[in-house]
Motif scaffolding. Structure first.
Motif, PDB file in Angstrom:
ATOM      1  N   ASP A   1      -1.100  10.749   7.740  1.00  0.00           N
ATOM      2  CA  ASP A   1      -2.009  11.882   7.496  1.00  0.00           C
ATOM      3  C   ASP A   1      -3.469  11.483   7.345  1.00  0.00           C
ATOM      4  OD1 ASP A   1      -2.280  10.818   4.909  1.00  0.00           O
ATOM      5  OD2 ASP A   1      -0.806  12.176   4.047  1.00  0.00           O
ATOM      6  N   GLY A   2      -3.783  10.187   7.500  1.00  0.00           N
ATOM      7  CA  GLY A   2      -5.165   9.741   7.470  1.00  0.00           C
ATOM      8  C   GLY A   2      -5.753   9.564   6.080  1.00  0.00           C
ATOM      9  N   SER A   3      -4.987   9.810   5.023  1.00  0.00           N
ATOM     10  CA  SER A   3      -5.504   9.649   3.658  1.00  0.00           C
ATOM     11  C   SER A   3      -5.798   8.182   3.359  1.00  0.00           C
ATOM     12  CB  SER A   3      -4.479  10.166   2.643  1.00  0.00           C
ATOM     13  OG  SER A   3      -4.189  11.528   2.836  1.00  0.00           O
ATOM     14  N   ASP A   4      -6.700   7.962   2.409  1.00  0.00           N
ATOM     15  CA  ASP A   4      -6.968   6.597   1.967  1.00  0.00           C
ATOM     16  C   ASP A   4      -5.730   6.052   1.253  1.00  0.00           C
ATOM     17  OD1 ASP A   4      -9.528   6.753   2.953  1.00  0.00           O
ATOM     18  OD2 ASP A   4     -10.429   7.293   1.018  1.00  0.00           O
ATOM     19  N   MET A   5      -5.325   4.842   1.605  1.00  0.00           N
ATOM     20  CA  MET A   5      -4.144   4.229   1.002  1.00  0.00           C
ATOM     21  C   MET A   5      -4.501   3.587  -0.332  1.00  0.00           C
ATOM     22  SD  MET A   5      -1.434   4.554   3.103  1.00  0.00           S
ATOM     23  CE  MET A   5      -0.319   3.155   3.218  1.00  0.00           C
ATOM     24  N   ASP A   6      -3.620   3.717  -1.310  1.00  0.00           N
ATOM     25  CA  ASP A   6      -3.754   3.014  -2.588  1.00  0.00           C
ATOM     26  C   ASP A   6      -3.033   1.672  -2.500  1.00  0.00           C
ATOM     27  OD1 ASP A   6      -5.110   5.144  -3.696  1.00  0.00           O
ATOM     28  OD2 ASP A   6      -3.316   6.039  -4.582  1.00  0.00           O
TER      29      ASP A   6
ATOM     30  N   PHE B   1       0.841  -1.192   0.000  1.00  0.00           N
ATOM     31  CA  PHE B   1       0.000   0.000   0.000  1.00  0.00           C
ATOM     32  C   PHE B   1       0.879   1.245   0.000  1.00  0.00           C
ATOM     33  CE2 PHE B   1      -2.165  -3.481   2.060  1.00  0.00           C
ATOM     34  CZ  PHE B   1      -3.443  -3.443   1.544  1.00  0.00           C
ATOM     35  N   ARG B   2       0.346   2.318  -0.584  1.00  0.00           N
ATOM     36  CA  ARG B   2       1.077   3.581  -0.594  1.00  0.00           C
ATOM     37  C   ARG B   2       0.093   4.741  -0.456  1.00  0.00           C
ATOM     38  NH1 ARG B   2       5.068   4.997  -5.521  1.00  0.00           N
ATOM     39  NH2 ARG B   2       3.158   4.525  -6.665  1.00  0.00           N
ATOM     40  N   CYS B   3       0.493   5.735   0.328  1.00  0.00           N
ATOM     41  CA  CYS B   3      -0.332   6.913   0.518  1.00  0.00           C
ATOM     42  C   CYS B   3      -0.156   7.841  -0.682  1.00  0.00           C
ATOM     43  CB  CYS B   3       0.051   7.638   1.806  1.00  0.00           C
ATOM     44  SG  CYS B   3      -0.829   9.208   2.029  1.00  0.00           S
ATOM     45  N   PRO B   4      -1.244   8.232  -1.375  1.00  0.00           N
ATOM     46  CA  PRO B   4      -1.108   9.117  -2.527  1.00  0.00           C
ATOM     47  C   PRO B   4      -0.729  10.549  -2.143  1.00  0.00           C
ATOM     48  CG  PRO B   4      -3.424   8.768  -2.030  1.00  0.00           C
ATOM     49  CD  PRO B   4      -2.647   7.862  -1.108  1.00  0.00           C
ATOM     50  N   THR B   5      -0.867  10.881  -0.869  1.00  0.00           N
ATOM     51  CA  THR B   5      -0.586  12.247  -0.424  1.00  0.00           C
ATOM     52  C   THR B   5       0.862  12.424   0.005  1.00  0.00           C
ATOM     53  OG1 THR B   5      -2.875  12.453   0.349  1.00  0.00           O
ATOM     54  CG2 THR B   5      -1.281  14.088   1.139  1.00  0.00           C
TER      55      THR B   5
END
Length: 382
Positions: free
Chosen positions: A336-341, A317-321
């Motif tokens: 940062d709580g972003s949805d993980m890709d 998984f990787r954070c897009p942000t």
């Protein structure tokens, strides 16, 4: 494309975030299988058919993106099937990146054959460039008393750059000279000839990027030639000699002789790096072994050299942000709580992250040391 150019291009492509889909296409130009236009044409058709199927199967594309990508595939088809345009000569592989929505059309020649593949994604697919990054350009000097040949390029694609054989008088040119004077003249001519060959090598080394220098010739002559190499060039000369008959060797025979030296050089380079990795892991310091520790080091931007075993891969998984990577996730980035890709290929993401932070990538071909580490490890900066 030489190795230094490949590294710069790969890093630039990694940093390129177009905001629109990019087509990444790799052609295998191995001369044993794809030397002829019909063989290349068959490969091109297969790749483009695969890309068109992939394009129509992607539901997330907008109408404009889909129309643009269809036009991009037609442009790629026209380019690759035009002998006047496609840069096949001298290449062992080809990498092409295209997105007309952001005015991107990049074509890179690779020094090694690569697996034929095509991908459509949000950014250029650069992981296959790793082999190109490891390809080394060689400068080879073959000398005798009367002859000199300088060849350059990758080990399997050496070509003659210069031939210098007109500077030394022959054994029937004594004329009215006394024997001692004639012999001294011959030695001076020989020394001048070796100096000219060395000067040619020095000039090439300083004007083009090479990684290794190899020499070959009679054992009493090669050290005299080496003495004329410049101080910044001589340290790059490998100790082993190219074992060929200078007077009759073809370029193919020279390539075969150099290939043996290249294999030994690659083995030494890999062994040194693996020893550094083992020492770093054992000392609990500058080494990370296995996917979890390597991903942690990449997230901390500590990786100096990423090391991979061919054929090993896993999902993650990787954070897009923020770009943070993880092998397991609850769906949200812990930073940062972003949805993980989710991604399918750890090696691709790890290569991108390594190059983006200025590190090197090594694919280990000659030793099994990375097997117990699930095929991945890293030498660390700190």
């Amino acid at each position: 494309m030489n190795t230094l150019e490949a590294a710069g291009q790969a890093r630039r492509l990694i940093e390129f975030r177009p905001g629109h889909p990019v087509i990444s296409l790799y052609m295998d130009l191995d001369p044993e299988r794809f030397a002829t236009p019909p063989a290349r044409a068959s490969q091109i058709r297969s790749l483009l058919d695969r890309a068109r199927r992939d394009l129509e199967a992607q539901d997330a594309l907008t109408h404009d993106e889909r129309v643009s990508l269809r036009a991009d595939l037609e442009r790629i088809d026209d380019f690759l099937t035009s002998p006047a345009e496609a840069p096949y000569k001298g290449a062992r592989g080809l990498a092409l990146f295209c997105s007309s929505q952001v005015d991107l059309f990049e074509v890179l020649q690779l020094l090694r054959p690569t697996e034929a593949r095509v991908a459509i994604g949000p950014s250029p697919f650069v992981e296959p460039l790793v082999a190109g990054l490891q390809s080394r350009r060689w400068l080879v000097a073959l000398v005798s008393r009367r002859e000199g040949r300088v060849l350059e390029g990758p080990a399997d694609g050496l070509r003659e750059e210069a031939r210098l054989d007109q500077f030394v008088r022959g054994q029937h040119d004594q004329g009215g000279w006394s024997q001692p004077n004639y012999e001294r003249s011959i030695e001076k001519d020989t020394e001048d000839h070796l100096r000219r060959v060395a000067d040619a090598v020095n000039r090439l080394w300083r004007t083009e990027p090479f990684h290794r220098l190899a020499a070959g010739g009679p054992p009493e002559i090669v050290p005299r030639f080496e003495a004329h190499l410049a101080g910044d060039v001589r340290p790059n000369l490998i100790a082993e000699r190219v074992a060929v008959d200078l007077s009759s060797a073809s370029e193919e025979q020279i390539r075969r002789a150099v290939a043996k030296l290249v294999a030994e050089d690659e083995k030494r380079t890999e062994r040194d790096a693996l020893n550094r990795l083992e020492s770093g892991i054992g000392g609990g310091g500058r080494g990370a072994g296995g996917p979890y520790d390597t991903v942690m080091a990449l997230n901390e931007r500590r990786v100096e050299m990423l090391m991979l075993e061919p054929g090993q891969d896993m999902r993650g998984f990787r954070c897009p942000t923020c770009g943070l990577m993880a092998l397991e996730s609850d769906g949200h980035c812990p930073a940062d709580g972003s949805d993980m890709d989710e991604f399918d290929h750890l090696t691709e993401v790890a290569v991108e992250a390594t190059l983006a932070q200025g590190g090197e990538v090594m694919v280990v071909h000659h030793y099994p040391d990375l097997g117990p580490l699930q095929g991945i490890g890293a030498v660390l900066r700190f």
